[in-house]
Each structure stands twice: as structure tokens, then as C-alpha cells.
Design a protein around this motif. Sequence first.
Motif, mmCIF file in Angstrom:
data_model
loop_
_atom_site.group_PDB
_atom_site.id
_atom_site.type_symbol
_atom_site.label_atom_id
_atom_site.label_comp_id
_atom_site.label_asym_id
_atom_site.label_seq_id
_atom_site.Cartn_x
_atom_site.Cartn_y
_atom_site.Cartn_z
ATOM 1 N N GLU A 1 0.859 -1.178 0.000
ATOM 2 C CA GLU A 1 0.000 0.000 0.000
ATOM 3 C C GLU A 1 0.903 1.238 0.000
ATOM 4 N N TRP A 2 0.369 2.360 -0.414
ATOM 5 C CA TRP A 2 1.099 3.618 -0.347
ATOM 6 C C TRP A 2 1.247 4.043 1.107
ATOM 7 N N LEU A 3 2.391 4.634 1.442
ATOM 8 C CA LEU A 3 2.673 5.109 2.793
ATOM 9 C C LEU A 3 3.114 6.568 2.718
ATOM 10 N N LEU A 4 2.435 7.433 3.455
ATOM 11 C CA LEU A 4 2.763 8.857 3.482
ATOM 12 C C LEU A 4 4.004 9.096 4.340
ATOM 13 N N ILE B 1 5.120 6.594 -0.665
ATOM 14 C CA ILE B 1 5.979 5.558 -1.218
ATOM 15 C C ILE B 1 5.301 4.195 -1.113
ATOM 16 N N ARG B 2 5.775 3.263 -1.933
ATOM 17 C CA ARG B 2 5.353 1.866 -1.808
ATOM 18 C C ARG B 2 6.502 0.971 -2.237
ATOM 19 N N GLY B 3 6.482 -0.255 -1.766
ATOM 20 C CA GLY B 3 7.506 -1.227 -2.119
ATOM 21 C C GLY B 3 6.982 -2.220 -3.138
ATOM 22 N N VAL B 4 7.874 -2.631 -4.045
ATOM 23 C CA VAL B 4 7.576 -3.667 -5.034
ATOM 24 C C VAL B 4 8.648 -4.735 -4.856
ATOM 25 N N PHE B 5 8.224 -6.002 -4.747
ATOM 26 C CA PHE B 5 9.126 -7.087 -4.375
ATOM 27 C C PHE B 5 9.062 -8.219 -5.397
ATOM 28 N N VAL C 1 8.092 6.167 -5.632
ATOM 29 C CA VAL C 1 7.517 7.405 -5.121
ATOM 30 C C VAL C 1 6.342 7.741 -6.036
ATOM 31 N N GLU C 2 5.194 7.961 -5.439
ATOM 32 C CA GLU C 2 3.994 8.244 -6.228
ATOM 33 C C GLU C 2 4.229 9.439 -7.152
ATOM 34 N N ASN C 3 3.854 9.285 -8.410
ATOM 35 C CA ASN C 3 3.947 10.320 -9.440
ATOM 36 C C ASN C 3 5.385 10.700 -9.805
#
Length: 165
Positions: free
Chosen positions: A23-26, A117-121, A143-145
Motif C-alpha cells: 500500500e502507499w505510505l505517506l 511511497i510503496r515497495g515492489v518485491f 515514489v507516487e507520481n
Amino acid sequence: MSTLVNKPTAASALIGKTLGQSEWLLIDQKLISAFGDLTKDPDPYHQDPEWAEKNSPFGGTIAYGFLTASLLSHLQKNVFEAYLKRHPEMMRAFGMPVNYGFDKLRFIAPVKCDDRIRGVFTVSSLAERENGLLLNIHTQVEVENEERPALIADWLFLLIGAEQS
């Protein structure tokens, strides 16, 4: 790191596959400042929004690189748990995953205050070790956008008690 598994395992079928994205994290100023306080690093690029607005090439404060790295455990937790819920048969294949460190970790682009931000694994490789299987997860923090990731890493996990067919 190449795959060095003498016998195929259930986990070896995952090589090249993305396990998921978090999920996105602020990343807000409160989190950035708390990390700086905890690590005793008062750098104004991170801690002083007024100073950073005037003096930083980023136009404001940015997250500590080590803050981004420290959030990897949080980002991967829900991805791994969700994957294992969708594929419960893989529980024995993974055994007990233990953080083994990094072969590579690079900070590519800054995470600005109030970015998400979000992680991709993605599973890169699997290698036999005396005490288990060594799993290499290519990790990317997006990083979003933004086009460039904030962080890339080859994150290693030792799978203790993993099913080895």
C-alpha cells in the motif's frame, strides 16, 4: 546472483515473479523528524522545513535515506502476508524467513516531505545454503507520481526449514 538450487523446490518456481506491491505510505514531516530525533541526526535538510525551503535544491525537507530503508520491513510485511494468504501452500516452501541483509542497496532519488511511497518485491534468485535456502528479493521503493524509484536493493532472506523437495 544466479539460481543455485540442485533440486527444484516450490520456492524456485517464484524466480522472476513479483510477489506484489505494498500500500502507499505517506512520509510526512512528523515521521521524518521522529526518525532524525531517534537517530540523533539534526540535519536541517530533513529537520528544518523553513531552512530547507530556502536552501535545499529540493524546495523543502526530504526523508533520510535510512528512513526509507528502515521502512522496507513494514512495506514488505503486508506483501508477503497477502501473498501467503493467496498461496497457503507456499508456507512450507518459505519456512522461517530471516533477514540476511543486502547484496546491494542504492538511494536513487529523494523522498520529499509529504510524498507517498510503496515497495515492489520480485524474487530474483534462490541458492542453497548449509542452513537453508537464500532468497534474493529485488526490492524497489517507488515514489507516487515520480519516474525514478527512491531506492533499489537486492534484499536477502535465509529460509530456515524451507521445504527442499
